[in-house]
Design a protein around this motif. Sequence first.
Motif, PDB file in Angstrom:
ATOM      1  N   PRO A 115       0.844  -1.201   0.000  1.00 52.84           N
ATOM      2  CA  PRO A 115       0.000   0.000   0.000  1.00 52.84           C
ATOM      3  C   PRO A 115       0.880   1.253   0.000  1.00 52.84           C
ATOM      4  CG  PRO A 115      -0.640  -1.541   1.741  1.00 52.84           C
ATOM      5  CD  PRO A 115       0.684  -1.985   1.236  1.00 52.84           C
ATOM      6  N   TYR A 116       0.462   2.268  -0.762  1.00 56.90           N
ATOM      7  CA  TYR A 116       1.280   3.477  -0.794  1.00 56.90           C
ATOM      8  C   TYR A 116       0.383   4.703  -0.893  1.00 56.90           C
ATOM      9  CZ  TYR A 116       1.211   5.494  -5.555  1.00 56.90           C
ATOM     10  OH  TYR A 116       0.874   6.166  -6.690  1.00 56.90           O
ATOM     11  N   GLY A 117       0.996   5.862  -0.629  1.00 62.01           N
ATOM     12  CA  GLY A 117       0.270   7.125  -0.701  1.00 62.01           C
ATOM     13  C   GLY A 117      -0.472   7.436   0.581  1.00 62.01           C
ATOM     14  N   GLY A 118      -1.035   8.648   0.625  1.00 60.17           N
ATOM     15  CA  GLY A 118      -1.692   9.118   1.838  1.00 60.17           C
ATOM     16  C   GLY A 118      -3.197   9.021   1.772  1.00 60.17           C
ATOM     17  N   GLY A 119      -3.821   9.710   2.722  1.00 57.56           N
ATOM     18  CA  GLY A 119      -5.271   9.778   2.732  1.00 57.56           C
ATOM     19  C   GLY A 119      -5.937   9.124   3.913  1.00 57.56           C
ATOM     20  N   ILE A 120      -5.158   8.494   4.799  1.00 52.05           N
ATOM     21  CA  ILE A 120      -5.771   7.834   5.960  1.00 52.05           C
ATOM     22  C   ILE A 120      -5.185   8.370   7.270  1.00 52.05           C
ATOM     23  CG2 ILE A 120      -6.267   5.737   4.645  1.00 52.05           C
ATOM     24  CD1 ILE A 120      -3.904   4.451   6.215  1.00 52.05           C
ATOM     25  N   PHE A 121      -4.507   9.523   7.203  1.00 51.91           N
ATOM     26  CA  PHE A 121      -3.867  10.109   8.380  1.00 51.91           C
ATOM     27  C   PHE A 121      -2.888   9.130   9.027  1.00 51.91           C
ATOM     28  CE2 PHE A 121      -7.596  12.825   7.869  1.00 51.91           C
ATOM     29  CZ  PHE A 121      -7.015  14.076   7.972  1.00 51.91           C
ATOM     30  N   GLY A 122      -2.113   8.463   8.189  1.00 51.82           N
ATOM     31  CA  GLY A 122      -1.155   7.482   8.686  1.00 51.82           C
ATOM     32  C   GLY A 122       0.149   8.093   9.149  1.00 51.82           C
ATOM     33  N   GLY A 123       0.361   9.363   8.857  1.00 53.88           N
ATOM     34  CA  GLY A 123       1.593  10.012   9.299  1.00 53.88           C
ATOM     35  C   GLY A 123       2.733   9.801   8.330  1.00 53.88           C
ATOM     36  N   GLN A 124       3.903  10.262   8.725  1.00 56.09           N
ATOM     37  CA  GLN A 124       5.045  10.288   7.822  1.00 56.09           C
ATOM     38  C   GLN A 124       5.543   8.904   7.442  1.00 56.09           C
ATOM     39  OE1 GLN A 124       8.105  12.761   9.424  1.00 56.09           O
ATOM     40  NE2 GLN A 124       6.971  14.660   9.108  1.00 56.09           N
ATOM     41  N   THR A 125       5.331   7.898   8.256  1.00 56.64           N
ATOM     42  CA  THR A 125       5.870   6.574   7.970  1.00 56.64           C
ATOM     43  C   THR A 125       4.821   5.606   7.447  1.00 56.64           C
ATOM     44  OG1 THR A 125       5.556   5.931  10.293  1.00 56.64           O
ATOM     45  CG2 THR A 125       7.707   6.802   9.674  1.00 56.64           C
ATOM     46  N   HIS A 126       3.674   6.117   7.025  1.00 60.00           N
ATOM     47  CA  HIS A 126       2.640   5.252   6.456  1.00 60.00           C
ATOM     48  C   HIS A 126       1.980   5.881   5.226  1.00 60.00           C
ATOM     49  CE1 HIS A 126       2.939   3.964  10.682  1.00 60.00           C
ATOM     50  NE2 HIS A 126       2.465   2.779  10.282  1.00 60.00           N
ATOM     51  N   SER A 127       2.565   6.920   4.654  1.00 61.44           N
ATOM     52  CA  SER A 127       1.809   7.715   3.690  1.00 61.44           C
ATOM     53  C   SER A 127       2.592   8.180   2.468  1.00 61.44           C
ATOM     54  CB  SER A 127       1.251   8.960   4.398  1.00 61.44           C
ATOM     55  OG  SER A 127       0.543   8.623   5.563  1.00 61.44           O
ATOM     56  N   GLN A 128       3.845   7.789   2.343  1.00 65.53           N
ATOM     57  CA  GLN A 128       4.672   8.373   1.293  1.00 65.53           C
ATOM     58  C   GLN A 128       4.448   7.690  -0.061  1.00 65.53           C
ATOM     59  OE1 GLN A 128       8.757   9.595   3.123  1.00 65.53           O
ATOM     60  NE2 GLN A 128       8.006   7.875   4.336  1.00 65.53           N
ATOM     61  N   SER A 129       4.940   8.349  -1.102  1.00 66.72           N
ATOM     62  CA  SER A 129       4.795   7.864  -2.476  1.00 66.72           C
ATOM     63  C   SER A 129       6.188   7.713  -3.087  1.00 66.72           C
ATOM     64  CB  SER A 129       3.956   8.852  -3.297  1.00 66.72           C
ATOM     65  OG  SER A 129       2.667   8.994  -2.748  1.00 66.72           O
ATOM     66  N   PRO A 130       6.825   6.542  -2.925  1.00 66.27           N
ATOM     67  CA  PRO A 130       8.226   6.376  -3.328  1.00 66.27           C
ATOM     68  C   PRO A 130       8.427   5.773  -4.710  1.00 66.27           C
ATOM     69  CG  PRO A 130       7.580   4.515  -1.984  1.00 66.27           C
ATOM     70  CD  PRO A 130       6.342   5.385  -2.148  1.00 66.27           C
ATOM     71  N   GLU A 131       7.448   5.917  -5.614  1.00 63.70           N
ATOM     72  CA  GLU A 131       7.537   5.210  -6.892  1.00 63.70           C
ATOM     73  C   GLU A 131       8.777   5.558  -7.690  1.00 63.70           C
ATOM     74  OE1 GLU A 131       4.666   8.730  -7.679  1.00 63.70           O
ATOM     75  OE2 GLU A 131       5.134   7.335  -6.049  1.00 63.70           O
ATOM     76  N   ALA A 132       9.261   6.812  -7.585  1.00 67.23           N
ATOM     77  CA  ALA A 132      10.392   7.249  -8.415  1.00 67.23           C
ATOM     78  C   ALA A 132      11.669   6.481  -8.092  1.00 67.23           C
ATOM     79  CB  ALA A 132      10.619   8.749  -8.241  1.00 67.23           C
ATOM     80  N   ILE A 133      11.862   6.091  -6.841  1.00 66.70           N
ATOM     81  CA  ILE A 133      13.114   5.411  -6.493  1.00 66.70           C
ATOM     82  C   ILE A 133      13.140   3.986  -7.032  1.00 66.70           C
ATOM     83  CG2 ILE A 133      13.399   6.838  -4.434  1.00 66.70           C
ATOM     84  CD1 ILE A 133      12.652   4.424  -2.729  1.00 66.70           C
ATOM     85  N   PHE A 134      11.984   3.424  -7.325  1.00 67.30           N
ATOM     86  CA  PHE A 134      11.944   2.099  -7.946  1.00 67.30           C
ATOM     87  C   PHE A 134      12.008   2.205  -9.469  1.00 67.30           C
ATOM     88  CE2 PHE A 134       9.588   1.618  -3.914  1.00 67.30           C
ATOM     89  CZ  PHE A 134      10.469   0.753  -3.287  1.00 67.30           C
ATOM     90  N   ALA A 135      11.387   3.241 -10.023  1.00 65.45           N
ATOM     91  CA  ALA A 135      11.420   3.436 -11.469  1.00 65.45           C
ATOM     92  C   ALA A 135      12.845   3.648 -11.962  1.00 65.45           C
ATOM     93  CB  ALA A 135      10.547   4.628 -11.853  1.00 65.45           C
ATOM     94  N   HIS A 136      13.705   4.156 -11.096  1.00 62.51           N
ATOM     95  CA  HIS A 136      15.087   4.432 -11.475  1.00 62.51           C
ATOM     96  C   HIS A 136      15.922   3.167 -11.611  1.00 62.51           C
ATOM     97  CE1 HIS A 136      18.862   6.651 -11.728  1.00 62.51           C
ATOM     98  NE2 HIS A 136      19.339   5.918 -10.742  1.00 62.51           N
ATOM     99  N   VAL A 137      15.465   2.051 -11.056  1.00 57.58           N
ATOM    100  CA  VAL A 137      16.267   0.835 -10.981  1.00 57.58           C
ATOM    101  C   VAL A 137      16.010  -0.048 -12.203  1.00 57.58           C
ATOM    102  CG1 VAL A 137      16.816  -1.212  -9.622  1.00 57.58           C
ATOM    103  CG2 VAL A 137      16.207   0.926  -8.469  1.00 57.58           C
ATOM    104  N   THR A 138      17.004  -0.160 -13.057  1.00 57.41           N
ATOM    105  CA  THR A 138      16.872  -1.024 -14.222  1.00 57.41           C
ATOM    106  C   THR A 138      16.679  -2.471 -13.776  1.00 57.41           C
ATOM    107  OG1 THR A 138      18.303   0.434 -15.486  1.00 57.41           O
ATOM    108  CG2 THR A 138      17.972  -1.791 -16.342  1.00 57.41           C
ATOM    109  N   GLY A 139      15.624  -3.104 -14.290  1.00 61.36           N
ATOM    110  CA  GLY A 139      15.338  -4.489 -13.926  1.00 61.36           C
ATOM    111  C   GLY A 139      14.094  -4.652 -13.086  1.00 61.36           C
ATOM    112  N   LEU A 140      13.598  -3.565 -12.503  1.00 61.15           N
ATOM    113  CA  LEU A 140      12.349  -3.600 -11.757  1.00 61.15           C
ATOM    114  C   LEU A 140      11.216  -3.045 -12.609  1.00 61.15           C
ATOM    115  CD1 LEU A 140      13.303  -2.252  -8.188  1.00 61.15           C
ATOM    116  CD2 LEU A 140      13.048  -4.636  -8.909  1.00 61.15           C
ATOM    117  N   LYS A 141      10.055  -3.661 -12.518  1.00 61.23           N
ATOM    118  CA  LYS A 141       8.848  -3.099 -13.102  1.00 61.23           C
ATOM    119  C   LYS A 141       8.040  -2.451 -11.984  1.00 61.23           C
ATOM    120  CE  LYS A 141       8.593  -6.530 -16.829  1.00 61.23           C
ATOM    121  NZ  LYS A 141       7.804  -7.642 -17.428  1.00 61.23           N
TER     122      LYS A 141
END
Length: 337
Positions: A115-141
Amino acid sequence: MNMVQALNSALDVMLNRDENVLIFGEDVGYFGGVFRVTEGLQEKYGLKRCFDAPLTEGGIIGAAIGMGAYGLRPVPEIQFADYILPAYDQLVSEAARLRYRSNGEFWAPITVRTPYGGGIFGGQTHSQSPEAIFAHVTGLKVAIASNPYDAKGLLIASVESNDPVVFLEPKRLYNGPFYGRAEEELKTWAKSGHAGADVPLGHYTVPLGRAALVREGTEATVLAYGTMVHVAEAGIADSGIDAELIDLRSIVPLDIDAITASVRKTGRCVILHEASRFGGFGGELSALVQERCFDSLRAPIARVCGYDMPYPHAFEWDYFPGPVRLSEALKATVEYR
């Protein structure tokens, strides 16, 4: 089905279809997952096919890589995308490179659901959107669904893929288009993005790397994925602009042909994502569009994103890019001279 039900159905189909598929992670077994995506699967398929793991993200992904190399098709869950970082080295250094390093002798056919992204008042450690750091890695979809039908089809396609997939599930869409507190701006929301959708019970796939044309238009192109597809629909309706809306569905692989065809037609492009602007995936989209559509562009490419700041717990609904911000960006883009 809503998205939770559609994802559960996808896992049910694959567990029944392929004996090498198994599910594990924190609380996914007896409890059925924090968001109930795996509810009932342990009872139906047993402890060896759907089981709980210790609270160790690196261990979960490391074990999944070994399982995949052995011939299984594991679907590990990381309870929140924010907690995937302890496993980042396993994903980058092992899963993404295994096929290349072994000259095709070993694969890592793993699908990491989270699960990713916000909207449930989960705070800083339950709400982030880190898709860019995976898109940068060749070999991951990287796949991100915006509706229940696509969620099931994309998840099945991911599990059947021989490459590692990071499958990001927008929490705000689990039980409806805007899970959590209702947003005031959504009073302008177009009649679309329903809480449920017609989802076939059996097997079907939505191919990774094929975008969806959500709305045809002539004046501008809006690129979005996940929750932001629904925000885009609302913003377009509010703006009065005849904008074309492309749902990317997966950002790796990326359907660059659909993107460029749309931008060449409309001559304008607005990119929408929840993650913060600086270093976000919108920057890559902007560069790709500029490289391929420069002669067609009639205005600068615009980005509507989360603000460049730590995720604000108490003010997350002010942090999110909403329909009003998108509407303003569309108007400015179309009026540019």
